[in-house]
Design a protein around this motif. Structure first.
Motif, PDB file in Angstrom:
ATOM      1  N   ILE A 414       0.843  -1.192   0.000  1.00  0.00           N
ATOM      2  CA  ILE A 414       0.000   0.000   0.000  1.00  0.00           C
ATOM      3  C   ILE A 414       0.884   1.250   0.000  1.00  0.00           C
ATOM      4  CG2 ILE A 414      -0.385   0.484   2.475  1.00  0.00           C
ATOM      5  CD1 ILE A 414      -3.381   0.651   1.820  1.00  0.00           C
ATOM      6  N   TYR A 417       2.164   1.614  -3.458  1.00  0.00           N
ATOM      7  CA  TYR A 417       1.064   2.051  -4.327  1.00  0.00           C
ATOM      8  C   TYR A 417       0.837   3.554  -4.216  1.00  0.00           C
ATOM      9  CZ  TYR A 417      -3.475   1.632  -6.710  1.00  0.00           C
ATOM     10  OH  TYR A 417      -4.510   1.737  -7.596  1.00  0.00           O
ATOM     11  N   VAL A 508      -0.354  10.783  -0.236  1.00  0.00           N
ATOM     12  CA  VAL A 508      -1.747  10.474  -0.518  1.00  0.00           C
ATOM     13  C   VAL A 508      -2.511  11.776  -0.525  1.00  0.00           C
ATOM     14  CG1 VAL A 508      -3.812   9.383   0.358  1.00  0.00           C
ATOM     15  CG2 VAL A 508      -1.636   8.204   0.501  1.00  0.00           C
ATOM     16  N   THR A 510      -5.914  13.103  -0.830  1.00  0.00           N
ATOM     17  CA  THR A 510      -7.244  12.513  -0.843  1.00  0.00           C
ATOM     18  C   THR A 510      -8.227  13.427  -1.538  1.00  0.00           C
ATOM     19  OG1 THR A 510      -7.868  13.559   1.206  1.00  0.00           O
ATOM     20  CG2 THR A 510      -6.749  11.458   1.365  1.00  0.00           C
ATOM     21  N   VAL A 511      -9.361  12.841  -1.842  1.00  0.00           N
ATOM     22  CA  VAL A 511     -10.443  13.596  -2.465  1.00  0.00           C
ATOM     23  C   VAL A 511     -10.801  14.797  -1.598  1.00  0.00           C
ATOM     24  CG1 VAL A 511     -12.894  13.490  -2.967  1.00  0.00           C
ATOM     25  CG2 VAL A 511     -11.390  11.679  -3.758  1.00  0.00           C
TER      26      VAL A 511
ATOM     27  N   LEU B 149      -9.711  -2.968   6.023  1.00  0.00           N
ATOM     28  CA  LEU B 149      -8.599  -3.812   6.445  1.00  0.00           C
ATOM     29  C   LEU B 149      -9.115  -4.986   7.267  1.00  0.00           C
ATOM     30  CD1 LEU B 149      -5.561  -4.288   6.481  1.00  0.00           C
ATOM     31  CD2 LEU B 149      -5.419  -2.863   8.508  1.00  0.00           C
ATOM     32  N   PHE B 152     -10.793  -7.400   5.162  1.00  0.00           N
ATOM     33  CA  PHE B 152      -9.868  -8.258   4.412  1.00  0.00           C
ATOM     34  C   PHE B 152      -9.308  -9.368   5.299  1.00  0.00           C
ATOM     35  CE2 PHE B 152      -5.842  -9.353   2.335  1.00  0.00           C
ATOM     36  CZ  PHE B 152      -6.314  -9.649   1.065  1.00  0.00           C
ATOM     37  N   LEU B 194      -7.404  -6.494  -3.082  1.00  0.00           N
ATOM     38  CA  LEU B 194      -6.283  -5.747  -2.492  1.00  0.00           C
ATOM     39  C   LEU B 194      -6.032  -4.446  -3.259  1.00  0.00           C
ATOM     40  CD1 LEU B 194      -3.245  -8.039  -1.614  1.00  0.00           C
ATOM     41  CD2 LEU B 194      -4.461  -6.493  -0.105  1.00  0.00           C
ATOM     42  N   ILE B 195      -5.940  -4.552  -4.574  1.00  0.00           N
ATOM     43  CA  ILE B 195      -5.674  -3.354  -5.363  1.00  0.00           C
ATOM     44  C   ILE B 195      -6.829  -2.360  -5.193  1.00  0.00           C
ATOM     45  CG2 ILE B 195      -5.073  -2.461  -7.644  1.00  0.00           C
ATOM     46  CD1 ILE B 195      -3.055  -4.454  -6.633  1.00  0.00           C
ATOM     47  N   ILE B 197      -8.617  -1.987  -2.519  1.00  0.00           N
ATOM     48  CA  ILE B 197      -8.426  -1.354  -1.210  1.00  0.00           C
ATOM     49  C   ILE B 197      -7.326  -0.291  -1.291  1.00  0.00           C
ATOM     50  CG2 ILE B 197      -7.657  -1.797   1.157  1.00  0.00           C
ATOM     51  CD1 ILE B 197      -9.119  -4.476   1.024  1.00  0.00           C
ATOM     52  N   PHE B 198      -6.229  -0.621  -2.004  1.00  0.00           N
ATOM     53  CA  PHE B 198      -5.150   0.367  -2.157  1.00  0.00           C
ATOM     54  C   PHE B 198      -5.691   1.646  -2.810  1.00  0.00           C
ATOM     55  CE2 PHE B 198      -1.787  -3.223  -2.770  1.00  0.00           C
ATOM     56  CZ  PHE B 198      -1.969  -3.587  -1.448  1.00  0.00           C
ATOM     57  N   THR B 199      -6.501   1.463  -3.847  1.00  0.00           N
ATOM     58  CA  THR B 199      -7.017   2.631  -4.564  1.00  0.00           C
ATOM     59  C   THR B 199      -7.947   3.444  -3.672  1.00  0.00           C
ATOM     60  OG1 THR B 199      -6.948   1.211  -6.504  1.00  0.00           O
ATOM     61  CG2 THR B 199      -7.973   3.357  -6.775  1.00  0.00           C
ATOM     62  N   TRP B 201      -7.660   3.694  -0.504  1.00  0.00           N
ATOM     63  CA  TRP B 201      -6.752   4.376   0.431  1.00  0.00           C
ATOM     64  C   TRP B 201      -6.148   5.626  -0.196  1.00  0.00           C
ATOM     65  CZ3 TRP B 201      -5.049   5.047   5.197  1.00  0.00           C
ATOM     66  CH2 TRP B 201      -3.745   5.496   5.417  1.00  0.00           C
ATOM     67  N   THR B 202      -5.653   5.485  -1.422  1.00  0.00           N
ATOM     68  CA  THR B 202      -4.991   6.649  -2.011  1.00  0.00           C
ATOM     69  C   THR B 202      -6.006   7.694  -2.488  1.00  0.00           C
ATOM     70  OG1 THR B 202      -4.838   5.461  -4.106  1.00  0.00           O
ATOM     71  CG2 THR B 202      -2.887   5.469  -2.746  1.00  0.00           C
ATOM     72  N   THR B 203      -7.243   7.287  -2.698  1.00  0.00           N
ATOM     73  CA  THR B 203      -8.242   8.247  -3.152  1.00  0.00           C
ATOM     74  C   THR B 203      -8.914   8.962  -1.984  1.00  0.00           C
ATOM     75  OG1 THR B 203      -8.693   6.701  -4.940  1.00  0.00           O
ATOM     76  CG2 THR B 203     -10.185   8.564  -4.723  1.00  0.00           C
ATOM     77  N   LEU B 207      -9.311   3.855   5.330  1.00  0.00           N
ATOM     78  CA  LEU B 207      -9.889   2.542   5.031  1.00  0.00           C
ATOM     79  C   LEU B 207     -11.187   2.338   5.792  1.00  0.00           C
ATOM     80  CD1 LEU B 207      -6.645   0.343   5.067  1.00  0.00           C
ATOM     81  CD2 LEU B 207      -7.882   1.225   3.095  1.00  0.00           C
TER      82      LEU B 207
END
Lengths: 519, 634
Positions: A414, A417, A508, A510-511, B149, B152, B194-195, B197-199, B201-203, B207
Motif C-alpha cells: 500500500i 502504491y 496520498v 485525498t479527495v 482492512l 480483508f 487488495l488493489i 483497497i489500495f485505490t 486508500w490513495t483516493t 480505510l
C-alpha cells in the motif's frame, strides 16, 4: 551502561568458553551455548524496554577512538530499525541452538536410504562456538554507527557462516560454501572501495556515519559511491540477479545455519540499503530508484515462479525468500512512511516465518534423510503437529492475515502504491504465486496417502515443540498486534526519510484534500 | 444518509460487547486446536456452545438495535489500534451487518448441531469443530468490521477455514487438490480486492467505512470510482464463485456436507454480495461498474443453472444451484438501492433453504453409505420422511413456489431487474425456468420413482440431532420471504445502512414477469417429471447430447483454466527454473572461471582448501589496512 558492548561480549565470551571445553563434552557445549544465548536474549529484552521510541534517534551510544590516524571509531548505537533487527537475532539464536541439538552430530535416522545427511567435518562443540561468535557479529553489524566498523562486521560474519556451511552442511557443502564466500567477498570488495572513497571524498577524517550525512553533495560522486554500497548489499540481500548463491548455500547449510543466513545475515543487505544508501546518498538513491524498483519487482515474481518449480524443499524456501527480499527492497525504495516501515517490519517477520519453515523442513529431513519433496507424502496422518506447524509457518510465508507477514506485506504494497501504482500492482501478483508455492509444497509433503517411507515418523518431540512454539506464538502475536513493534520502527523510519531528503512521506492526496484546496 | 457527526454512534450496552461474537468462536477454535486429543470427548459440545453463544450476543445486539431510532442504528465498537496511522480493528453494528451476523450464527449453530450427528463416526470430529468455530469467527469479522482492512482479514480468514474444511479428509488426494484450488482461485480474487483497497486508500485517505462514505463521491473521478468498483468485483467473484472465478466451488464439494451447507452455500460464498452492497458508495457512483456487476450476475445465474441440469452428483447439482442463486443476488446488488434489500433478502432466505437442502442431501448420503450419485437413489421418500418433506419444502422455496420464501425474494430481484433493463430481466426469468427443471429433476431422482439403490444400501432416517435442524431450516424456508418482503419490512430496516430507492416498490402478486416466471418454472418441472419422474432413470448416465457434455464438464471452465493459465504457467515455471540454473548461475560460474584463468583453478578452489581462504581473507584485510595507511598519509 554499555548495553551494546555487553550484548556482544557475552556471546564472544561464551564462544571462547565453549571452545575451551575438553574434547567430547559436546552435550555440555550445547547447554552452555543455550544458556549464553538465553542470557543475551534476556539482556536484549532489558535493553529494549529502556529504549524510548520517541527520544533521541540513536540511543545506548558508545564511541571510542579505535584507529585515530584515520578517524576509525568503535561506535555503536541503535535506533528503532537496528533495535528490532537485534531483537530478531537475539530471539532466533536460542531457538536455533535448540533446533540444532543433533544436527552437528550428523545423527541420522535415515534407514536404508541414500541419505543426504553426511557426517560433519568438525566437532559439535565447534559448531556451537561458531554460532555464538556469529551472534556477536550480527548484533555488532546492526549496532555499528562507524562505517568502517560496519564493514569489518559485514566481512567477518562470513567466516563463521562459511565454516557452518562448509563443515556441517549437506553433500555439496564445499561448493555451496565457496560460492557463498566468493559472492560475498566480491560484494564486500566493492563496498570496501566505496568506503575508502567516501572517507577520502568527505574529507572529514571520520567514518562515523551520522557525521557523514549530507556531506557528499556532488551528484556524480554520490552515484559512484551509491553503486559500490548498493551492489554489495544487493549481493548480500540478495536481489535479483545477484541471488544464485542463496539457494545453494541455504540448501546445503544445516537447517539452523540456514535460518540465520536467510533470516538475519541477508537482512544486513536490505538494512544497509535503508541505512547507508538512502541517508548518505539521497540524490543518487532517487536517481537509481526506478532501477531498483524494477529489480525488486522482477525479484518478487521471478523468485516466486522459480520457487514453484523446485523439487527440493530447502531450495524452494530459499527462492521464496528471494521473492520476499524483492518486497523488502521495494518497500525501502518506494520512500514512503508506510512502505519503509512495512519493509523494516518485513525484515523482522520474514526472519520468524522463514526461520520456522527452515527449521520444520530440517525436522522433516532429519526424519527421512532427504530434502526432496517427492520423498514425502501424507505426513499429516502420522505427525499432525509437525504438519500443522508447517502449515502455519507456510501460511505466514504467503502473508495470510492474522499472521505476522501479512501486516508487513500489506504496508509495503500500500505504501508503494501511494507513489508507484504499477510496480505495486505487479508486486501484488506475488500474493497469488505465494499461495501456489506454499500450498503445493504442503500438499505434496503433508497430504494424500501416507508414503511408505514416512509411516515410521514420530510427531514433534519435546525439544522440537520448544523450538516451534515460540516462533508460532510470535508469528500470531505480531499478526494481530504489530503496534508495539511498529511504534518503535515508525519514528526511526521518519528520521531516515528526513535524512534521505524525502519531503513527501505520505503522498496520498485525498479527495477531501483536493476539494479543500479547490475551495 | 445522515451525517454521522450528528449523533454519538459509539456504543456501550450489549452492542458494546458485540466483539464477543467473534471472540467466543475464536476461543473455541483455539481451545480445540491447542487442547488436542484431550478435548476429543467434549470438543463438539464446546464448538456448539461457542456458536450458540455468538448467536445469543447477535440476537441481543439485534434487539438493542431495534430499540433505537433508525438514524441511530449504526453503532461503532472500537477495539484496538491495528496498524498505527492506517486502520484500527473495530466493529460496525448496523442493520446490514447484524442481518448477516444473525444468519451466520443462526444457521451456523444449526449446522454445528447437525454435525454432531453427521461427524459422529469420524475420529477427527474435534478438529472439524475447531475449524467450524474458526470459520464462524472469521466470517463475523468479515461482516462486522468497520473498515476494509478488518474486512480483508476476515475475508482471508474464511478462505483459510474453507481451505481447511474442503481438505478435511486430506488423505484423499481429490480433497487436498480441491482445497488447494479453492484457495488459489480465491487468491486471484483477493488480488483484485487488495488493489481495490489500495485505490480506496490513495483516493480517500482512509480505510474506514464511515470516513470514506461520508465524503462526497462526486469529487473522485468517475474513472477512479469505476476502477474501485471493478476491482472489488474481482474479489467478490472469487469468494462468491461468480464467472470467471467460479471453477473452485464445484470441486469444493469434496468437503464434508455440513461444510458445503454452511460455507459453500449459506454464508461464505455470499460474502461477495455483502462486499458489493457494503461498497454501494462506489458502485452507485459508476453506472459502468454496476452494469458489469449485473452482467456477471446474470451470466453466472445462467451458467450455474445449466451446470445444475447435468449433474448426477447431488452435491454438485446443489453447488451449481448455489452459483446460480448467488448470481441472482449479484444481479440484485448491481441494481443499486432498489435491489439491495432483495439481494440481501434472497441471500438470507437462500441461506435457509439451501442449507436445508444441503443438510438434507447429507442426511441422504448418511443413509446411503455416502453415495452421492442420484442415479443410485430413487424412492427414498418412504424410508426417510422428515428428510424428504423438509427437502421438498426447500425445493419449493428455491423454485419460487407461490408464497414460500424464494417466491418473494427472487421475484423481487427479477421485477427490479426487469424495471431496470428488459434483457437482464428476461434472462433472469429464463434462469428461473431452468431452476424449475434441475431442482425438480433432483427431487424426482432422489425421493420418487423406482429404487435404484446399491445392493448393500439400507437407508434409514437420520437421528434427531440431524433432523431437528432440518425442520427449523424448513420453517424458515416457508415463512421468511413473506416476512421480509411484504410491506417492504426488510428494505426499511436496511435503509440506515444502504439507503432507500427513490420510490418504494410495491409487491404485486400478479405481474407479467411474475406470471412468466411461474409458467416457465411449471414447464421446467413438468419436463423434469416426464424425464425423471414418470420415466425410468438409467443407473448409468447416458452419453447425452453435446449440450449435456458441455454442462457436465462445468461449461469447460476447468479446461479453459488449464489451457489459458495452468499449462502456460507450468511452462513458464520450467523455463524459469532452467534459466536460473543454467542461465544466471551458469553465467556467473563461467565468469568466475574466466576470472580465475582456468576452470581447473576454480575447481581447486571449490574443493575447499580452507587454509587458502583464510589466507586470502588475511590478504584482503592487509590490503585494506595498506590502502588506509596510504590514504591516511596523503
Amino acid at each position: 551502561m554499555p548495553w551494546l558492548s555487553i550484548l556482544m561480549a557475552v556471546p564472544v565470551l561464551g564462544a571462547v568458553g565453549v571452545a575451551l571445553l575438553p574434547k567430547g563434552s559436546d552435550k555440555l557445549a550445547k547447554q552452555v551455548a543455550l544458556l549464553v544465548s538465553l542470557v543475551v536474549l534476556a539482556l536484549t529484552i532489558a535493553m529494549a524496554v529502556q529504549f524510548s521510541p520517541n527520544g533521541n534517534r540513536f540511543q545506548f551510544e558508545e564511541k571510542y577512538s579505535w584507529i585515530p590516524s584515520f578517524g576509525v571509531h568503535y561506535g555503536v548505537a541503535v535506533d528503532g530499525i537496528a533495535l528490532v533487527l537485534i531483537a530478531l537475532s537475539a530471539v532466533l539464536v536460542p531457538i536455533v541452538v535448540l533446533a540444532s541439538w543433533h544436527d552437528a552430530e550428523g545423527a541420522t535416522r535415515a534407514l536404508d536410504l541414500k541419505s543426504e545427511l553426511i557426517p560433519p567435518k568438525r566437532s559439535a562443540k565447534t559448531y556451537f562456538a561458531l554460532l555464538l561468535v556469529l551472534e556477536a557479529m550480527m548484533i555488532g553489524v546492526f549496532a555499528a554507527t562507524d562505517i568502517f566498523l560496519f564493514y569489518v562486521f559485514f566481512e567477518a560474519m562470513l567466516i563463521p557462516m562459511y565454516f557452518m556451511i562448509g563443515s556441517y552442511g549437506g553433500v555439496q557443502r564445499s561448493y555451496a560454501a565457496v560460492k557463498f564466500l566468493l559472492y560475498s567477498l566480491f560484494g564486500g570488495l566493492l563496498m570496501l572501495v566505496a568506503v575508502i572513497a567516501l572517507y577520502v571524498v568527505a574529507e572529514k577524517n571520520t567514518f562515523m556515519y551520522p557525521e557523514l550525512i549530507g556531506v557528499i553533495q556532488d551528484p556524480t560522486t554520490q552515484k559512484w559511491l551509491f553503486a559500490g554500497f548498493f551492489i554489495a548489499f544487493a549481493v548480500k540481500a540478495p536481489l535479483w540477479p545477484f541471488h544464485t548463491w542463496l539457494p545453494d548455500a541455504a540448501a546445503q547449510a544445516p537447517a539452523g545455519a540456514a535460518v540465520l543466513l536467510v533470516g538475519v545475515l541477508d537482512k544486513v543487505g536490505t538494512y544497509g540499503m535503508l541505512r547507508f544508501c538512502l541517508e548518505l546518498f539521497p540524490d543518487a538513491s532517487k536517481f537509481f530508484t526506478p532501477l531498483v524498483i524494477v529489480l525488486s519487482v522482477i525479484g518478487i515474481i521471478y523468485g516466486a515462479i522459480v520457487a514453484i518449480g523446485q523439487t527440493d524443499m530447502k531450495r524452494l524456501i530459499a527462492y521464496t525468500s528471494i521473492s520476499h527480499f524483492g518486497f523488502i527492497a521495494l518497500g525501502v525504495f518506494a520512500m514512503t512512511q508506510n512502505a519503509q516501515a512495512g519493509a523494516t517490519l518485513y525484515m523482522v517477520n520474514h526472519g520468524f516465518s522463514t526461520g520456522a519453515l527452515f527449521l520444520l523442513a530440517g525436522f522433516l529431513i532429519h526424519r527421512r534423510g532427504s530434502s526432496q519433496i517427492a520423498d514425502y507424502g501424507g505426513v499429516q496422518k502420522v505427525a499432525p503437529l509437525l504438519a500443522g506447524s508447517f502449515l502455519i509457518a507456510g501460511l505466514s510465508g504467503l502473508a495470510l492475515p492474522g499472521l505476522s507477514s501479512f501486516v508487513s506485506e500489506f504496508m509495503v504494497l500500500i505504501g508503494t502504491y501511494e507513489r508507484y501504482a504499477i510496480p505495486a500492482i505487479i508486486g501484488a501478483l506475488g500474493v497469488i504465486l505465494a499461495a501456489i508455492y506454499i500450498l503445493w509444497m504442503y500438499k505434496r509433503t503433508m497430504n494424500g496417502p501416507t508414503a511408505e517411507s514416512v509411516k515410521g515418523f514420530t510427531d514433534l518431540d519435546g525439544r522440537e515443540k520448544w523450538v516451534v512454539a515460540p516462533l508460532i506464538a510470535v508469528i500470531i502475536a505480531l499478526g494481530f498486534f504489530p503496534k508495539p513493534v511498529l511504534d518503535v520502527i515508525n519514528p526511526a523510519v521518519d528520521k531516515t526519510l528526513d535524512s534521505a531528503q524525502v519531503l513527501d512521506k505520505k503522498p496520498v492526496s485525498t479527495v477531501a484534500e483536493k476539494k479543500g484546496a479547490g475551495q | 444518509m445522515q451525517s454521522p457527526a450528528e449523533i454519538d454512534l459509539h456504543s456501550g450496552g450489549v452492542i458494546g460487547l458485540s466483539w464477543l461474537m467473534i471472540a467466543l468462536p475464536l476461543l473455541g477454535a483455539a481451545v480445540l486446536m491447542l487442547g488436542g486429543r484431550r478435548t476429543d470427548r467434549w470438543g463438539h459440545l464446546l464448538g456448539v456452545l461457542m456458536s450458540l453463544g455468538a448467536f445469543a450476543v447477535a440476537a441481543a445486539s439485534f434487539v438493542e438495535l431495534l430499540g433505537m431510532s433508525p438514524a441511530e442504528r449504526r453503532r461503532e465498537v472500537g477495539l484496538y489500534e491495528f496498524i498505527p496511522g492506517m486502520a484500527d480493528l473495530g466493529l460496525l453494528i448496523d442493520p446490514l451487518s447484524i442481518s448477516f451476523a444473525l444468519l451466520i450464527t443462526g444457521v451456523g449453530s444449526l449446522i454445528h448441531i447437525y454435525s454432531i450427528g453427521y461427524m459422529s463416526h469420524d475420529h477427527d470430529r474435534r478438529r472439524f469443530f475447531s475449524y467450524l468455530n474458526l470459520f464462524v469467527a472469521a466470517m463475523l469479522l468479515l461482516v462486522l468490521s468497520d473498515n476494509y482492512l478488518g474486512l480483508f482479514v476476515g475475508w482471508e480468514g474464511v478462505g483459510l477455514a474453507s481451505y481447511l474444511l474442503i481438505g478435511f479428509w486430506q488423505f484423499k488426494p481429490s480433497a487436498a487438490t480441491a482445497a488447494q484450488k479453492a484457495f488459489i482461485v480465491n487468491r486471484v480474487g483477493d488480488f483484485g480486492l487488495l488493489i481495490g483497497i489500495f485505490t480506496i486508500w490513495t483516493t480517500f485517505g482512509s480505510l474506514g467505512f464511515r470516513e470514506i462514505f461520508s465524503q462526497d463521491p462526486g469529487t473522485a473521478s468517475s474513472g477512479t470510482m469505476t476502477a474501485i468498483g471493478l476491482l472489488l468485483l474481482v474479489g467478490a467473484c472469487g469468494k462468491s464463485a461468480q464467472l470467471p472465478l467460479q471453477s473452485w466451488l464445484l470441486d469444493a464439494m469434496e468437503g464434508p456436507t455440513p461444510v458445503s451447507a454452511l460455507i459453500h452455500a449459506a454464508t461464505m460464498v455470499t460474502a461477495g454480495v455483502y462486499l458489493v452492497v457494503r461498497s454501494g458508495f462506489f458502485f452507485e457512483a459508476s453506472a459502468t461498474a454496476q452494469l458489469v456487476v449485473t452482467i456477471v450476475g446474470v451470466a453466472t445465474l445462467l451458467a450455474g443453472a445449466i451446470i445444475g441440469c447435468a449433474k448426477d452428483d447431488i452435491k454438485k447439482g446443489l453447488a451449481g444451484s448455489t452459483m446460480s442463486q448467488i448470481g441472482y443476488m449479484m444481479l440484485g446488488a448491481g441494481l443499486g438501492p432498489a435491489g439491495y434489500a432483495f439481494a440481501i433478502g434472497h441471500l438470507i432466505t437462500h441461506g435457509f433453504f439451501k442449507a436445508n437442502m444441503f443438510l438434507g442431501a447429507g442426511s441422504v448420503m448418511h443413509a446411503m453409505n455416502d453415495e452421492v450419485d442420484m442415479r443410485r437413489y430413487g424412492g427414498l421418500f418412504s424410508v426417510m420422511k422428515i428428510t424428504a418433506v423438509t427437502f421438498v419444502i426447500g425445493y419449493l422455496a428455491i423454485i419460487g413456489f407461490p408464497l414460500l420464501s424464494g417466491y418473494f425474494t427472487k421475484d423481487g430481484i427479477i421485477e427490479t431487474a426487469m424495471h431496470h433493463n428488459q434483457i437482464l430481466g428476461w434472462l433472469a426469468v429464463a434462469g428461473a425456468g431452468l431452476t424449475g427443471f434441475y431442482m425438480s429433476r433432483m427431487v424426482f431422482m432422489t425421493f420418487f420413482g423406482k429404487k435404484r439403490w446399491a445392493d448393500d444400501a439400507h437407508p434409514h432416517e437420520s437421528p434427531a440431532v440431524m433432523t431437528w435442524p432440518l425442520i427449523i431450516l424448513a420453517i424458515g424456508s416457508i415463512g421468511l420471504g413473506a416476512f421480509l418482503v411484504l410491506g417492504n419490512r426488510f428494505m426499511t430496516f436496511l435503509a440506515p445502512a444502504v439507503g432507500l430507492p427513490q420510490e418504494l416498490p410495491e409487491f404485486h402478486f400478479v405481474s407479467t414477469p411474475g406470471l412468466a416466471t411461474l409458467a416457465l418454472v411449471a414447464v421446467g418441472a413438468a419436463f423434469a417429471w416426464f424425464r425423471y419422474g414418470a420415466a425410468e432413470v438409467p443407473v448409468l448416465a447416458p452419453r447425452g447430447s453435446f449440450l449435456t457434455a458441455f454442462a457436465r464438464r462445468d461449461l469447460y471452465g476447468d479446461a479453459l483454466n488449464e489451457a489459458l493459465l495452468m499449462r502456460p504457467g507450468q511452462w513458464l515455471t520450467r523455463i524459469a527454473v532452467f534459466f536460473d540454473n543454467r542461465g544466471v548461475d551458469g553465467l556467473v560460474n563461467g565468469l568466475a572461471a574466466g576470472i580465475g584463468g582456468t576452470s581447473g583453478r576454480l575447481r581447486r578452489v571449490q574443493t575447499g582448501y580452507v587454509r587458502s581462504y583464510a589466507l586470502s581473507i588475511l590478504f584482503g584485510a592487509a590490503a585494506v589496512v595498506g590502502a588506509l595507511l596510504y590514504v591516511g598519509n596523503m
